[in-house]
Write an enzyme that holds these catalytic residues in place. Structure first.
Site, PDB file in Angstrom:
ATOM      1  N   ARG A   1       4.619 -12.707  10.206  1.00  0.00           N
ATOM      2  CA  ARG A   1       5.804 -11.599   9.570  1.00  0.00           C
ATOM      3  C   ARG A   1       7.398 -11.401  10.263  1.00  0.00           C
ATOM      4  NH1 ARG A   1       2.525  -7.453   9.165  1.00  0.00           N
ATOM      5  NH2 ARG A   1       3.850  -5.848   9.745  1.00  0.00           N
TER       6      ARG A   1
ATOM      7  N   LYS B   1       4.372   0.624   9.950  1.00  0.00           N
ATOM      8  CA  LYS B   1       4.378   2.180   8.767  1.00  0.00           C
ATOM      9  C   LYS B   1       3.678   3.175   9.392  1.00  0.00           C
ATOM     10  CE  LYS B   1       3.446   0.455   5.031  1.00  0.00           C
ATOM     11  NZ  LYS B   1       1.888   0.168   3.755  1.00  0.00           N
TER      12      LYS B   1
ATOM     13  N   GLU C   1       0.764  -1.171   0.237  1.00  0.00           N
ATOM     14  CA  GLU C   1       0.232  -0.246   0.070  1.00  0.00           C
ATOM     15  C   GLU C   1       0.596   1.257   0.261  1.00  0.00           C
ATOM     16  OE1 GLU C   1      -2.451   0.378   3.514  1.00  0.00           O
ATOM     17  OE2 GLU C   1      -3.485   2.381   2.511  1.00  0.00           O
TER      18      GLU C   1
END
Ligand code: ATP
Ligand code: MG
Length: 558
Positions: free
Chosen positions: A266, A276, A40
Site C-alpha cells: 500500500r 479511513k 467499501e
C-alpha cells in the site's frame, strides 16, 4: 470538473502485476483480463486508493481488458449513499471510467446466501451460539492453536434450520454467527473457522431492510470476484494472510470462474495518514472542515485544493507497484504537483499581506494598462492587461527598514523592478503611532516602462504587486502539513502530532482584476508565491483562494 486533461497518463511503468498479466495473456491462460477496484463505501477515497485505482484501471486499459467498480457494501452499520456517490465522482475525476461495469457486493447477497447453505449442507459451515468474547477466546493466538467450539458438530439439519431463522430475523444482533468449518489448529488464524455471516438488524443503503444477516468481507470478496469473472484480483499486502481462505471458499463452492488474488504494497506518504478510520475521526470531531477539507489527503480534498488529477496519476505511476511496504517522501508528491502546475498554471499576481505604496511622481488620476505574460513556458497562453496607477500594493515582507546584507528588495533608498511595470525607488516609510510601517512613499522612473532602464542600470529584485484601486480583496487560505512530523503517531498518539498551524487564513489579501472570475479548483500561479485556486466557498462577492502548494519546499527536515 476541475481537470481538463482527464486522459490517463500513458503508463510506461513495468511491475510484477503487469508482468503476470502479460504472461497470462501470452500463455493463453486468459483471453482477456478483468480487474476490479473494490472500495467499501464507509468514507471518502484518499490518495492511497488512487494507487489502487490507477493500478486496476490502468492495467485493464493497457491490456485491453475491463475494470469493474465494485462497492464492497457488506457492513450497513458504516456505509452511506454519500460515500457511494463521492467514490464514483472521485474515480471519474481521476480519469477512469467503469462503463457499464458498476457492481455492488449486495447484488450478490442472495447467491452468497445460497452458497452458505451449500457449505452447511456439505458439513463445511455451522451456526455458533458463542458470544463475541467466547469466540475470541477460542480463536487462540499466533503461537497457540485455537479450540473447537461446543457448537461445531451440530448436524447439517440443525445448522440449516438455525441459519434460516437467522435470516428470518428471529435472533438479536450478536446472538449467533455462521462459521466455516475449516481447522482450529491452523497456523493461519484466518482459517480457524472464520465467521461468514453475522446478525445485523441494520438498514442497508441498497437492500433496505431485506436482510438482517450480512456476509463478511472474506465470504463476499472472492465469490464476488468469481461472479464477475475477475481474472486478477489485486489487493494490498494485508490481505496476503486471507488468501488461503479466499481459495478455500472458491475450492468448496460451485463458483462460475476462478479468480486469483495478488498483493502489492500500500501507499504510505510522509506527514500523511491514510487510514479511513483516522480520517473519519477527523471529520466527526470537526478537526477539519469535512471530507473535502483541502488539508485532507482525500481525493475530494486534493481536488478542492487545486491538485490536478494528472499530477496524482503521475505521482502514483512514479511510486510504482512493489511487494514490500515503504513510505514515500512527501517531496516526491510535491514535486509531481509542482511539475504539472508549472506547465499548466497561468501566471497571475496576488499580494498576500499588502503594504500600500504611493508613487509620488506618478500623475494623480492616471491609469495605464500594462501587458503581462500568462505563461512564460507557453506562448500560446497569451497576455493580459493589468492596470497601473499612483497607488499599488506590494508584499509586506518585500520591505525592510534596516535590511541585512543581500536583501535586495525595498528599503529606504533602494530601487526595484515592479513586474511588467516600472523601476521604483523607495523614499520613505510612513509609520503609525505604534511604529508599524503602514505605507511606502516611492518615486518611479517613467523611462523604465516594461521594467528596463534605458541607461542599462541593473536592479536585483523584481517584485509582484497589484493596483490599489482595481485589485480585488480576497481571503487566502494557506495550508501547512496536517502533521508536525513525517511519521505521525510514531510516539503512539496520532492526535498529539496534529499541526495546530495547518491552516492560516489571510483575510486582507489583494489579487489582480483578472482573478475576478477564477475557475473553482483550477490552480494559477501567483508569481513568487505559489499555486492558488478559487475555493468552493468563493463567489464574485467574496473571493477565497486556497494555496495548492508553495513554489518551494517548506518541510522541516526530519
Ligand atoms: P478499510 O478497509 O479500513 O475500510 P481501506 O483503505 O482498505 O480501509 P477499502 O475501501 O477497503 O478501504 O479500499 C479499497 C481498495 O483500496 C482496497 O483494495 C485496498 O487494498 C486499496 N487501498 C486502500 N488503501 C490503500 C493504500 N494506502 N495504498 C494502496 N491501495 C490502498
Ligand atoms: Mg479494506
Amino acid at each position: 470538473m476541475t481537470d481538463k486533461d482527464t486522459a490517463p497518463a500513458p503508463d510506461v511503468g513495468r511491475d510484477f502485476i503487469r508482468d503476470i498479466v502479460e504472461a497470462d495473456l501470452a500463455s493463453g491462460k486468459h483471453k482477456s483480463i478483468v480487474t476490479r477496484f473494490p472500495p467499501e463505501p464507509n468514507g471518502y477515497l484518499h490518495i492511497g486508493h488512487a494507487k489502487s485505482i490507477c493500478l486496476n484501471f490502468g492495467v485493464a486499459e493497457e491490456f485491453k481488458g475491463q475494470c469493474n467498480l465494485r462497492f464492497d457494501d457488506t457492513n450497513p452499520a458504516k456505509e452511506e449513499q454519500e460515500f457511494i456517490d463521492s467514490i464514483q465522482a472521485d474515480v471519474r475525476w481521476l480519469g477512469f471510467d467503469w462503463g457499464k461495469n458498476l457492481f455492488y457486493a449486495s447484488d450478490y447477497f442472495e447467491q452468497l446466501y445460497l452458497w452458505a447453505e451449500h457449505l452447511i449442507q456439505n458439513g463445511k459451515a455451522y451456526v455458533d451460539d458463542s458470544t463475541a468474547a467466547e469466540l475470541s477466546a477460542l480463536r487462540g493466538t499466533l503461537t497457540e492453536p485455537g479450540k473447537e467450539s461446543p457448537y461445531r458438530n451440530r448436524s447439517a439439519e440443525e445448522n440449516l434450520d438455525l441459519f434460516r431463522r437467522m435470516r428470518a430475523g428471529e435472533f438479536p444482533n450478536g446472538a449467533r454467527v455462521l462459521r466455516a468449518k475449516i481447522d482450529m489448529t491452523s497456523g493461519n488464524i484466518n482459517l480457524r473457522d472464520p465467521v461468514m455471516y453475522r446478525i445485523l438488524h441494520e438498514h442497508h443503503p441498497r437492500t433496505g431492510d431485506k436482510w438482517c444477516i450480512y456476509p463478511n468481507y472474506d465470504f463476499a470478496h472472492g465469490q464476488s470476484d468469481s461472479l464477475e469473472h475477475v481474472t486478477h484480483s489485486v489487493c494490498t499486502l494485508e490481505f496476503e494472510d486471507h488468501k488461503p481462505l479466499y481459495e478455500w471458499f472458491l475450492d468448496n463452492l460451485p463458483v462460475p470462474a476462478r479468480p486469483r488474488q495478488y498483493e502489492f504494497a500500500r501507499l504510505n506518504i510522509g506527514y500523511t495518514v491514510l487510514s479511513k478510520r483516522f480520517l473519519t475521526t477527523l471529520v466527526k470531531d470537526n478537526r477539519v472542515d469535512g471530507w473535502d477539507d483541502p488539508r485532507m489527503p482525500t481525493l475530494a480534498g486534493l481536488r478542492r485544493r487545486g491538485v490536478p488529477a494528472a499530477a496524482l496519476r503521475d505521482f502514483v505511476r512514479k511510486v510504482g507497484v512493489a511487494r514490500a511496504n515503504s513510505t514515500v517522501d512527501i517531496q516526491m508528491y510535491d514535486h509531481a504537483v509542482r511539475e504539472h502546475l508549472n506547465k499548466s498554471a497561468p501566471r497571475r499576481m496576488g499580494v498576500l499581506r499588502p503594504l500600500k505604496v504611493v508613487i509620488e511622481n506618478y500623475p494623480e488620476g492616471q491609469v495605464e494598462e500594462l501587458e503581462a505574460i500568462n505563461n512564460p513556458d507557453d506562448p500560446s497562453a497569451g497576455t493580459r492587461k493589468i492596470p497601473f496607477g499612483r497607488e499599488i500594493y506590494v508584499e509586506q515582507e518585500d520591505f525592510m527598514e534596516n535590511p541585512p546584507k543581500k536583501f535586495y528588495r525595498l528599503s529606504p533608498g533602494t530601487e526595484v523592478r515592479l513586474r511588467y511595470a516600472y523601476l521604483i525607488t523607495c523614499r520613505e516609510a510612513v509609520k503609525n503611532a505604534a511604529g508599524e510601517v503602514t505605507e511606502l512613499r516611492c518615486t518611479y522612473d517613467p523611462e523604465t516602462r516594461g521594467g528596463n532602464a534605458p541607461d542599462g542600470r541593473k536592479v536585483k529584485a523584481t517584485l509582484h504587486w497589484v493596483p490599489a484601486e482595481q485589485s480585488l480583496p480576497a481571503e487566502i487560505r494557506v495550508y501547512n502539513p496536517l502533521f508536525t512530523r513525517p511519521d505521525p503517531g510514531a510516539n503512539g498518539d496520532l492526535f498529539a502530532d496534529i499541526n495546530p498551524e495547518s491552516l492560516e487564513v489571510l483575510k486582507d489579501a489583494r489579487v489582480e482584476p483578472a482573478l475576478a472570475d477564477a475557475e473553482i479548483g483550477v490552480a494559477v500561479q501567483f508569481e513568487r508565491q505559489g499555486y492558488f485556486c478559487a475555493d468552493t466557498d468563493s463567489n464574485p462577492g467574496k473571493l477565497i483562494f486556497n494555496r495548492t502548494i508553495g513554489l518551494r519546499d517548506s518541510y522541516a527536515k526530519a
